[in-house]
Design a protein around this motif. Structure first.
Motif, short mmCIF file in Angstrom:
data_model
loop_
_atom_site.label_atom_id
_atom_site.label_comp_id
_atom_site.label_asym_id
_atom_site.label_seq_id
_atom_site.Cartn_x
_atom_site.Cartn_y
_atom_site.Cartn_z
N GLY A 78 0.82 -1.21 0.00
CA GLY A 78 0.00 0.00 0.00
C GLY A 78 0.85 1.26 0.00
N GLY A 79 1.89 1.27 0.82
CA GLY A 79 2.78 2.43 0.86
C GLY A 79 3.50 2.65 -0.47
N ALA A 80 3.92 1.55 -1.08
CA ALA A 80 4.61 1.66 -2.37
C ALA A 80 3.66 2.16 -3.45
N CYS A 81 2.41 1.72 -3.40
CA CYS A 81 1.43 2.19 -4.38
C CYS A 81 1.20 3.69 -4.22
N ARG A 82 1.10 4.17 -3.00
CA ARG A 82 0.88 5.61 -2.78
C ARG A 82 2.08 6.41 -3.26
N HIS A 83 3.27 5.93 -2.99
CA HIS A 83 4.47 6.65 -3.43
C HIS A 83 4.57 6.65 -4.95
N ALA A 84 4.02 5.62 -5.59
CA ALA A 84 4.05 5.52 -7.05
C ALA A 84 2.87 6.26 -7.68
N LEU A 85 2.15 7.04 -6.88
CA LEU A 85 1.01 7.84 -7.34
C LEU A 85 -0.12 6.97 -7.91
N ARG A 86 -0.28 5.80 -7.35
CA ARG A 86 -1.39 4.94 -7.75
C ARG A 86 -2.52 5.09 -6.75
N GLY A 87 -3.73 4.96 -7.24
CA GLY A 87 -4.88 4.97 -6.36
C GLY A 87 -4.97 3.66 -5.61
N VAL A 88 -5.66 3.67 -4.49
CA VAL A 88 -5.76 2.46 -3.69
C VAL A 88 -6.52 1.37 -4.45
N GLU A 89 -7.47 1.76 -5.31
CA GLU A 89 -8.21 0.78 -6.10
C GLU A 89 -7.29 0.06 -7.08
N ASP A 90 -6.36 0.83 -7.68
CA ASP A 90 -5.39 0.21 -8.58
C ASP A 90 -4.50 -0.76 -7.82
N CYS A 91 -4.17 -0.38 -6.62
CA CYS A 91 -3.34 -1.23 -5.77
C CYS A 91 -4.06 -2.55 -5.48
N TYR A 92 -5.34 -2.49 -5.21
CA TYR A 92 -6.11 -3.71 -4.97
C TYR A 92 -6.10 -4.59 -6.22
N THR A 93 -6.27 -3.97 -7.37
CA THR A 93 -6.32 -4.71 -8.62
C THR A 93 -4.98 -5.38 -8.93
N LEU A 94 -3.89 -4.65 -8.68
CA LEU A 94 -2.57 -5.18 -8.98
C LEU A 94 -2.11 -6.24 -7.99
N ASN A 95 -2.71 -6.26 -6.80
CA ASN A 95 -2.31 -7.20 -5.75
C ASN A 95 -3.55 -7.88 -5.17
N PRO A 96 -4.19 -8.75 -5.93
CA PRO A 96 -5.45 -9.33 -5.48
C PRO A 96 -5.33 -10.22 -4.25
N ALA A 138 -3.34 -9.71 -1.62
CA ALA A 138 -3.00 -8.95 -0.42
C ALA A 138 -4.28 -8.55 0.31
N PRO A 139 -4.28 -8.61 1.64
CA PRO A 139 -5.46 -8.19 2.41
C PRO A 139 -5.74 -6.70 2.19
N LYS A 140 -6.97 -6.40 1.77
CA LYS A 140 -7.31 -5.03 1.38
C LYS A 140 -7.22 -4.04 2.54
N ALA A 141 -7.59 -4.45 3.72
CA ALA A 141 -7.54 -3.53 4.87
C ALA A 141 -6.10 -3.12 5.16
N ALA A 142 -5.18 -4.06 5.09
CA ALA A 142 -3.78 -3.74 5.36
C ALA A 142 -3.18 -2.90 4.24
N VAL A 143 -3.58 -3.19 2.99
CA VAL A 143 -3.11 -2.37 1.86
C VAL A 143 -3.57 -0.93 2.05
N PHE A 144 -4.83 -0.77 2.42
CA PHE A 144 -5.36 0.58 2.63
C PHE A 144 -4.63 1.28 3.78
N ASP A 145 -4.38 0.56 4.86
CA ASP A 145 -3.66 1.17 5.99
C ASP A 145 -2.28 1.65 5.56
N GLY A 146 -1.57 0.83 4.80
CA GLY A 146 -0.26 1.22 4.33
C GLY A 146 -0.32 2.41 3.39
N TRP A 147 -1.33 2.41 2.51
CA TRP A 147 -1.52 3.53 1.57
C TRP A 147 -1.79 4.81 2.34
#
Length: 120
Positions: A51-69, A71-80
């Protein structure tokens, strides 16, 4: 002043013991075992990093979910969210992700069929 004896047994034994310890630590495949993390905690930590890497790469959290199916979504969001706050607090600009598109696979050609022997 006494000259240093490089072949004295105590320094050599200390060096060998230190080398053995370092080699043993270098061979650790599971850092999580050393840190005391179980499998669920490890997945959570990895998802936060994603999630943190996605945010730094200027990706939206939804894109992050799609790219990492997986990964637990709650933890990805927390990291983002944590990375977003960190970037805002420290006035850090993100870096757009530059992912080269994989080359298109070449179309498969049909193998030439062997002609059946002519019957006489």
């Amino acid at each position: 002043m006494r000259p240093i004896d490089f072949f004295a047994p105590q320094p050599v034994l200390r060096l060998l013991a230190a080398s053995a310890v370092l080699l043993g630590l270098a061979g650790c495949d599971k850092l999580t075992a050393t840190l005391g993390l179980n499998e669920a905690q490890q997945k959570d930590t990895e998802a936060r990093a994603i999630g943190g890497a996605c945010r730094h790469a200027l990706r939206g959290v939804e894109d992050c979910y799609t790219l990492n199916p997986k990964a637990p979504k709650a933890a990805v969001f927390d990291g983002w969210k944590e990375m977003d706050q960190y970037m805002r607090d420290n006035k850090i600009e993100g870096t757009p992700a530059v992912v080269a598109k994989p080359p298109e696979p070449a179309p498969r050609r049909a193998a030439p069929r062997a002609s059946a022997p002519a019957e006489s």
